[in-house]
Scaffold this motif. Structure first.
Motif, PDB file in Angstrom:
ATOM      1  N   PRO A  33       6.280  21.149 -50.206  1.00 33.58           N
ATOM      2  CA  PRO A  33       6.675  19.743 -50.031  1.00 33.58           C
ATOM      3  C   PRO A  33       8.065  19.540 -49.454  1.00 33.58           C
ATOM      4  N   LYS A  34       9.034  20.328 -49.886  1.00 37.07           N
ATOM      5  CA  LYS A  34      10.389  20.149 -49.370  1.00 37.07           C
ATOM      6  C   LYS A  34      10.423  20.369 -47.857  1.00 37.07           C
ATOM      7  N   SER A  35       9.808  21.440 -47.392  1.00 38.44           N
ATOM      8  CA  SER A  35       9.775  21.727 -45.960  1.00 38.44           C
ATOM      9  C   SER A  35       9.042  20.636 -45.195  1.00 38.44           C
ATOM     10  N   LEU A  36       7.932  20.181 -45.741  1.00 40.11           N
ATOM     11  CA  LEU A  36       7.146  19.141 -45.077  1.00 40.11           C
ATOM     12  C   LEU A  36       7.907  17.819 -45.024  1.00 40.11           C
ATOM     13  N   LEU A  37       8.566  17.459 -46.119  1.00 36.82           N
ATOM     14  CA  LEU A  37       9.342  16.222 -46.138  1.00 36.82           C
ATOM     15  C   LEU A  37      10.494  16.263 -45.132  1.00 36.82           C
ATOM     16  N   ILE A  38      11.212  17.368 -45.093  1.00 33.92           N
ATOM     17  CA  ILE A  38      12.328  17.486 -44.150  1.00 33.92           C
ATOM     18  C   ILE A  38      11.805  17.471 -42.714  1.00 33.92           C
ATOM     19  N   GLY A  39      10.760  18.239 -42.459  1.00 35.11           N
ATOM     20  CA  GLY A  39      10.195  18.287 -41.112  1.00 35.11           C
ATOM     21  C   GLY A  39       9.676  16.931 -40.660  1.00 35.11           C
ATOM     22  N   ALA A  40       8.939  16.257 -41.527  1.00 34.60           N
ATOM     23  CA  ALA A  40       8.408  14.934 -41.177  1.00 34.60           C
ATOM     24  C   ALA A  40       9.539  13.938 -40.945  1.00 34.60           C
ATOM     25  N   MET A  41      10.589  14.033 -41.741  1.00 31.87           N
ATOM     26  CA  MET A  41      11.715  13.114 -41.573  1.00 31.87           C
ATOM     27  C   MET A  41      12.451  13.394 -40.265  1.00 31.87           C
ATOM     28  N   LEU A  42      12.567  14.649 -39.875  1.00 32.02           N
ATOM     29  CA  LEU A  42      13.204  14.977 -38.596  1.00 32.02           C
ATOM     30  C   LEU A  42      12.361  14.486 -37.417  1.00 32.02           C
ATOM     31  N   VAL A  43      11.047  14.631 -37.519  1.00 28.65           N
ATOM     32  CA  VAL A  43      10.162  14.114 -36.469  1.00 28.65           C
ATOM     33  C   VAL A  43      10.246  12.591 -36.428  1.00 28.65           C
ATOM     34  N   PHE A  44      10.334  11.959 -37.601  1.00 29.31           N
ATOM     35  CA  PHE A  44      10.479  10.506 -37.670  1.00 29.31           C
ATOM     36  C   PHE A  44      11.786  10.074 -36.987  1.00 29.31           C
ATOM     37  N   ALA A  45      12.857  10.822 -37.238  1.00 24.70           N
ATOM     38  CA  ALA A  45      14.142  10.518 -36.588  1.00 24.70           C
ATOM     39  C   ALA A  45      14.017  10.670 -35.077  1.00 24.70           C
ATOM     40  N   PHE A  46      13.418  11.768 -34.635  1.00 25.79           N
ATOM     41  CA  PHE A  46      13.238  11.991 -33.201  1.00 25.79           C
ATOM     42  C   PHE A  46      12.414  10.877 -32.568  1.00 25.79           C
ATOM     43  N   SER A  47      11.329  10.489 -33.215  1.00 25.46           N
ATOM     44  CA  SER A  47      10.451   9.461 -32.643  1.00 25.46           C
ATOM     45  C   SER A  47      11.173   8.119 -32.532  1.00 25.46           C
ATOM     46  N   ASN A  48      12.027   7.810 -33.482  1.00 21.97           N
ATOM     47  CA  ASN A  48      12.787   6.554 -33.397  1.00 21.97           C
ATOM     48  C   ASN A  48      13.885   6.636 -32.350  1.00 21.97           C
ATOM     49  N   ALA A  49      14.484   7.801 -32.184  1.00 21.65           N
ATOM     50  CA  ALA A  49      15.457   7.977 -31.099  1.00 21.65           C
ATOM     51  C   ALA A  49      14.760   7.836 -29.747  1.00 21.65           C
ATOM     52  N   LEU A  50      13.563   8.402 -29.632  1.00 16.30           N
ATOM     53  CA  LEU A  50      12.777   8.261 -28.414  1.00 16.30           C
ATOM     54  C   LEU A  50      12.442   6.793 -28.156  1.00 16.30           C
ATOM     55  N   ALA A  51      12.060   6.071 -29.209  1.00 20.08           N
ATOM     56  CA  ALA A  51      11.766   4.639 -29.063  1.00 20.08           C
ATOM     57  C   ALA A  51      13.004   3.870 -28.608  1.00 20.08           C
ATOM     58  N   ALA A  52      14.161   4.262 -29.102  1.00 19.34           N
ATOM     59  CA  ALA A  52      15.403   3.581 -28.704  1.00 19.34           C
ATOM     60  C   ALA A  52      15.701   3.797 -27.223  1.00 19.34           C
ATOM     61  N   CYS A  53      15.312   4.942 -26.707  1.00 19.90           N
ATOM     62  CA  CYS A  53      15.594   5.276 -25.302  1.00 19.90           C
ATOM     63  C   CYS A  53      14.463   4.889 -24.357  1.00 19.90           C
ATOM     64  N   ALA A  54      13.323   4.491 -24.885  1.00 16.27           N
ATOM     65  CA  ALA A  54      12.144   4.217 -24.050  1.00 16.27           C
ATOM     66  C   ALA A  54      12.397   3.065 -23.080  1.00 16.27           C
ATOM     67  N   PHE A  55      12.010   3.298 -21.834  1.00 17.41           N
ATOM     68  CA  PHE A  55      12.165   2.262 -20.819  1.00 17.41           C
ATOM     69  C   PHE A  55      10.829   1.716 -20.338  1.00 17.41           C
ATOM     70  N   ASP A  56       9.722   2.219 -20.886  1.00 14.37           N
ATOM     71  CA  ASP A  56       8.432   1.637 -20.551  1.00 14.37           C
ATOM     72  C   ASP A  56       7.527   1.634 -21.776  1.00 14.37           C
ATOM     73  N   TYR A  57       6.458   0.884 -21.660  1.00 15.62           N
ATOM     74  CA  TYR A  57       5.551   0.678 -22.786  1.00 15.62           C
ATOM     75  C   TYR A  57       4.897   1.986 -23.233  1.00 15.62           C
ATOM     76  N   ALA A  58       4.506   2.835 -22.292  1.00 18.18           N
ATOM     77  CA  ALA A  58       3.805   4.072 -22.640  1.00 18.18           C
ATOM     78  C   ALA A  58       4.678   4.979 -23.513  1.00 18.18           C
ATOM     79  N   VAL A  59       5.945   5.133 -23.153  1.00 18.91           N
ATOM     80  CA  VAL A  59       6.846   5.984 -23.943  1.00 18.91           C
ATOM     81  C   VAL A  59       7.094   5.348 -25.314  1.00 18.91           C
ATOM     82  N   LEU A  60       7.268   4.048 -25.330  1.00 16.90           N
ATOM     83  CA  LEU A  60       7.491   3.358 -26.599  1.00 16.90           C
ATOM     84  C   LEU A  60       6.262   3.466 -27.501  1.00 16.90           C
ATOM     85  N   ALA A  61       5.076   3.309 -26.935  1.00 18.79           N
ATOM     86  CA  ALA A  61       3.843   3.438 -27.721  1.00 18.79           C
ATOM     87  C   ALA A  61       3.687   4.865 -28.247  1.00 18.79           C
ATOM     88  N   ALA A  62       3.980   5.859 -27.400  1.00 18.85           N
ATOM     89  CA  ALA A  62       3.898   7.254 -27.847  1.00 18.85           C
ATOM     90  C   ALA A  62       4.895   7.523 -28.972  1.00 18.85           C
TER      91      ALA A  62
END
Length: 170
Positions: A33-62
């Motif tokens: 669980p600890k590894s999964l929680l940390i990994g999922a939280m890092l992916v969640f952080a990355f996905s939100n950073a990607l959303a912040a940088c997205a310049f089109d709908y497809a990237v934002l949706a992904a």
């Protein structure tokens, strides 16, 4: 971004979260669980950073799909870790606290995100969530004790004795 486009992104997140959560948790059940929680939280952080940088709908949706997948992986391992770290008689309270944390995040997250979005735009909101997710991943790494992964289910049925490594009594 129009209200309808924002609504579509909320719907995409909700559908992926609801439909993807159970199979994903099952697929990762042997990861501690600890590894999964940390990994999922890092992916969640990355996905939100990607959303912040997205310049089109497809990237934002992904980015929102990736955020939903990672968010869906948080509830089960959090409850498992809480249950493993408490006394058996405290297990219902421990699981309730993890469920309450999720409900609180959803309840407070929307108005806080709306406030930040009004002040800094959608990119500011996604960056704020990125910072929260990175902070949470760091806190999990430092503060959460290691909890073993779930054990495989015990054999059952008419041939359960033959399936046991020890050939034990059923």
């Amino acid at each position: 971004m129009s209200v309808s486009v924002a609504g579509q992104l909320v719907t995409v997140f909700a559908l992926v979260y609801a439909l993807g959560g159970p199979p994903l948790i099952g697929a990762f059940r042997r990861v501690p669980p600890k590894s999964l929680l940390i990994g999922a939280m890092l992916v969640f952080a990355f996905s939100n950073a990607l959303a912040a940088c997205a310049f089109d709908y497809a990237v934002l949706a992904a980015a929102r799909v990736l955020a939903a997948v990672s968010a869906a992986l948080l509830a089960g391992p959090a409850a498992a870790a809480a249950a493993a770290l408490c006394r058996p008689e405290d297990m219902p309270n421990a699981i309730a606290v993890t469920a309450s944390g999720n409900a609180l995040a959803l309840t407070l997250g929307a108005p806080i995100g709306t406030l930040i979005g009004g002040l800094l735009g959608r990119r500011g909101t996604f960056l704020f969530v990125t910072i929260l997710a990175l902070t949470t991943a760091l806190m999990l790494a430092v503060l959460l004790p290691t909890v073993p992964a779930a054990l495989p289910p015990a054999p059952s049925g008419p041939n359960c004795c033959a399936a046991r490594p020890s050939g034990g009594v059923c």
